[in-house]
Design a protein around this motif. Structure first.
Motif, PDB file in Angstrom:
ATOM      1  N   LEU A 230       0.828  -1.210   0.000  1.00 44.89           N
ATOM      2  CA  LEU A 230       0.000   0.000   0.000  1.00 44.89           C
ATOM      3  C   LEU A 230       0.858   1.255   0.000  1.00 44.89           C
ATOM      4  O   LEU A 230       0.567   2.217  -0.722  1.00 44.89           O
ATOM      5  CB  LEU A 230      -0.931  -0.007   1.212  1.00 44.89           C
ATOM      6  N   TRP A 231       1.912   1.274   0.810  1.00 44.34           N
ATOM      7  CA  TRP A 231       2.772   2.459   0.858  1.00 44.34           C
ATOM      8  C   TRP A 231       3.422   2.723  -0.495  1.00 44.34           C
ATOM      9  O   TRP A 231       3.393   3.856  -1.003  1.00 44.34           O
ATOM     10  CB  TRP A 231       3.838   2.315   1.934  1.00 44.34           C
ATOM     11  N   ASN A 232       4.019   1.697  -1.076  1.00 34.69           N
ATOM     12  CA  ASN A 232       4.709   1.887  -2.353  1.00 34.69           C
ATOM     13  C   ASN A 232       3.747   2.293  -3.466  1.00 34.69           C
ATOM     14  O   ASN A 232       4.041   3.216  -4.249  1.00 34.69           O
ATOM     15  CB  ASN A 232       5.445   0.594  -2.744  1.00 34.69           C
ATOM     16  N   ALA A 233       2.592   1.630  -3.531  1.00 39.68           N
ATOM     17  CA  ALA A 233       1.624   1.952  -4.581  1.00 39.68           C
ATOM     18  C   ALA A 233       1.057   3.354  -4.394  1.00 39.68           C
ATOM     19  O   ALA A 233       0.989   4.141  -5.352  1.00 39.68           O
ATOM     20  CB  ALA A 233       0.497   0.919  -4.581  1.00 39.68           C
ATOM     21  N   ALA A 234       0.661   3.678  -3.168  1.00 44.62           N
ATOM     22  CA  ALA A 234       0.052   4.986  -2.916  1.00 44.62           C
ATOM     23  C   ALA A 234       1.047   6.115  -3.129  1.00 44.62           C
ATOM     24  O   ALA A 234       0.712   7.145  -3.738  1.00 44.62           O
ATOM     25  CB  ALA A 234      -0.508   5.025  -1.490  1.00 44.62           C
ATOM     26  N   ASN A 235       2.274   5.939  -2.660  1.00 41.42           N
ATOM     27  CA  ASN A 235       3.258   7.003  -2.807  1.00 41.42           C
ATOM     28  C   ASN A 235       3.604   7.255  -4.275  1.00 41.42           C
ATOM     29  O   ASN A 235       3.723   8.406  -4.711  1.00 41.42           O
ATOM     30  CB  ASN A 235       4.522   6.661  -2.019  1.00 41.42           C
ATOM     31  N   TYR A 236       3.742   6.187  -5.036  1.00 40.93           N
ATOM     32  CA  TYR A 236       4.054   6.367  -6.457  1.00 40.93           C
ATOM     33  C   TYR A 236       2.891   7.023  -7.200  1.00 40.93           C
ATOM     34  O   TYR A 236       3.092   7.930  -8.018  1.00 40.93           O
ATOM     35  CB  TYR A 236       4.390   5.021  -7.097  1.00 40.93           C
ATOM     36  N   VAL A 315       5.675  17.167   2.880  1.00 40.25           N
ATOM     37  CA  VAL A 315       4.625  16.980   3.889  1.00 40.25           C
ATOM     38  C   VAL A 315       3.293  16.678   3.212  1.00 40.25           C
ATOM     39  O   VAL A 315       2.556  15.757   3.603  1.00 40.25           O
ATOM     40  CB  VAL A 315       4.504  18.229   4.784  1.00 40.25           C
ATOM     41  N   ARG A 316       2.994  17.431   2.167  1.00 34.75           N
ATOM     42  CA  ARG A 316       1.732  17.222   1.439  1.00 34.75           C
ATOM     43  C   ARG A 316       1.697  15.834   0.804  1.00 34.75           C
ATOM     44  O   ARG A 316       0.674  15.148   0.861  1.00 34.75           O
ATOM     45  CB  ARG A 316       1.587  18.313   0.359  1.00 34.75           C
ATOM     46  N   ASN A 317       2.796  15.419   0.215  1.00 34.10           N
ATOM     47  CA  ASN A 317       2.843  14.113  -0.433  1.00 34.10           C
ATOM     48  C   ASN A 317       2.651  12.982   0.577  1.00 34.10           C
ATOM     49  O   ASN A 317       1.909  12.022   0.312  1.00 34.10           O
ATOM     50  CB  ASN A 317       4.174  13.950  -1.163  1.00 34.10           C
ATOM     51  N   VAL A 318       3.309  13.077   1.724  1.00 35.61           N
ATOM     52  CA  VAL A 318       3.202  12.026   2.742  1.00 35.61           C
ATOM     53  C   VAL A 318       1.773  11.932   3.272  1.00 35.61           C
ATOM     54  O   VAL A 318       1.217  10.830   3.430  1.00 35.61           O
ATOM     55  CB  VAL A 318       4.189  12.278   3.891  1.00 35.61           C
TER      56      VAL A 318
END
Length: 357
Positions: A230-236, A315-318
């Motif tokens: 989830l982290w990798n997919a959402a962040n990308y 910050v916005r991206n995270v």
């Protein structure tokens, strides 16, 4: 209707059925009552035989282990008290018994341990000075340096560079100079394995499970893998719509290396927890909090360096990444409920057809 007790008998007059029912105290109940009576009066040692007999009747009677643990503790038999408190799922009593037992061990072996540690330190100093003069360990250093020609070994050594120079290390990943998807997969697998092992190796006092039998390994593995995906997919995905420069490869590798504090230090902390009591809970909690904060900082730096963001953009991206992860989980739950209801509906229809046929 009336109820009256006389000695070990309980008389119940049932008006509706016009009968007198007589109940007699069982041997099990008599043992429990006698043991509890002595325990409440403070006669722990005298109550212990009763509770030991209760366990012969019912080994799941946790209160018996609690009372037996207190009896052993009063008798200064701390080893047996630890065992009883563990069966009673009583971390506070276990901690008190462990504290006393640890003090006894320290009083007996502390001097010898200090002499042994001082001898090791002195030996290390002597060997280090002799190595400077005679170069004893140069062949080993050369051999280890030659090992770095292998990609996986070099990727492993590269992980320790993040301790001092995290920003520059993420830059090397972005420019394809260091890191690989293969080692990242191994690192993710290591994190999952360490997560499971830490649950088993954490001391009884600090473990959230009273017994290893309660640990659902499959749940822990699935949750850890889902969080990574989830982290990798959402962040990308968020980065692609917010001018991020990182590729999916960079995100996957960078996120894997960001988890190195967990991979390196969680198991040692879990092992150390076995020699701590409730009085040192601050040491255990503070150590874990440092690891979580360290990982969060590494992920933040990763996002900033991989995608070439400013502080505010990072910050916005995270925050958007975390929000997207929550949406993924909610969507998955909705689909699970819908498909579960669809499956039940189809099963009911097939069963109806089979019955009518």
């Amino acid at each position: 209707t009336a109820i009256e007790r006389y000695e070990d008998y309980l008389y119940v007059l049932d008006k509706d059925k016009n009968v007198l029912v007589v109940y007699q105290t069982t041997a099990f109940a008599r043992l429990v009552h006698d043991g509890v009576r002595l325990y409440m009066d403070g006669f722990y040692s005298e109550a212990k035989p009763y509770f030991e007999e209760v366990i012969n009747y019912n080994g799941s009677f946790i209160g018996s282990y609690y009372a037996i643990g207190d009896a052993y503790f009063k008798e200064r038999n701390y080893s047996n008290a630890l065992t009883a408190y563990k069966y009673a799922e009583n971390p506070y009593g276990y901690s008190q018994a462990f504290w006393e037992l640890r003090n006894l061990v320290l009083q007996q072996y502390l001097g010898t341990s200090l002499v042994f540690l001082a001898g090791l330190w002195l030996l290390q100093v002597v060997v280090k000075r002799l190595d400077r003069r005679y170069k004893w360990f140069d062949p080993i250093r050369t051999w280890f340096k030659n090992l770095q020609r292998y990609k996986l070994v070099d990727d492993f050594v590269f992980m320790f560079r993040f301790i001092k120079q995290p920003a520059d290390s993420f830059y090397y990943i972005k420019k394809n100079l260091r890191g690989s998807l293969g080692f990242s997969a191994l690192l993710y697998a290591l994190v999952v394995v360490i997560r499971v092992l830490s649950l088993y190796w954490t001391g009884f006092i600090f473990s959230k499970y009273p017994s290893p039998a309660y640990i659902r390994v499959e749940n822990e593995v699935i949750i850890a893998i889902l969080l990574i995906i989830l982290w990798n997919a959402a962040n990308y995905l968020i980065s692609t719509i917010s001018d991020g420069e990182g590729r999916i490869r960079d995100v996957v590798i960078g996120s894997a290396y960001s988890l190195f504090p967990y991979a390196l230090f969680v198991l040692p902390i879990a092992l150390i927890s076995n020699v701590l009591s409730m009085n040192e809970i601050f040491i255990y909690s503070f150590s874990l909090n440092i690891i979580w904060a360290w990982m969060a900082m590494m992920l933040f730096i990763m996002v900033k360096e991989i995608h070439n963001y400013s502080f505010g953009e990072t910050v916005r991206n995270v925050l958007l990444t975390l929000f997207t992860m929550a949406l993924f989980v909610l969507t998955g739950y909705i689909f699970f409920v819908l498909f579960n209801q669809l499956f039940d509906f189809i099963s009911a229809v097939l069963q109806e057809v089979r019955l009518r046929g």
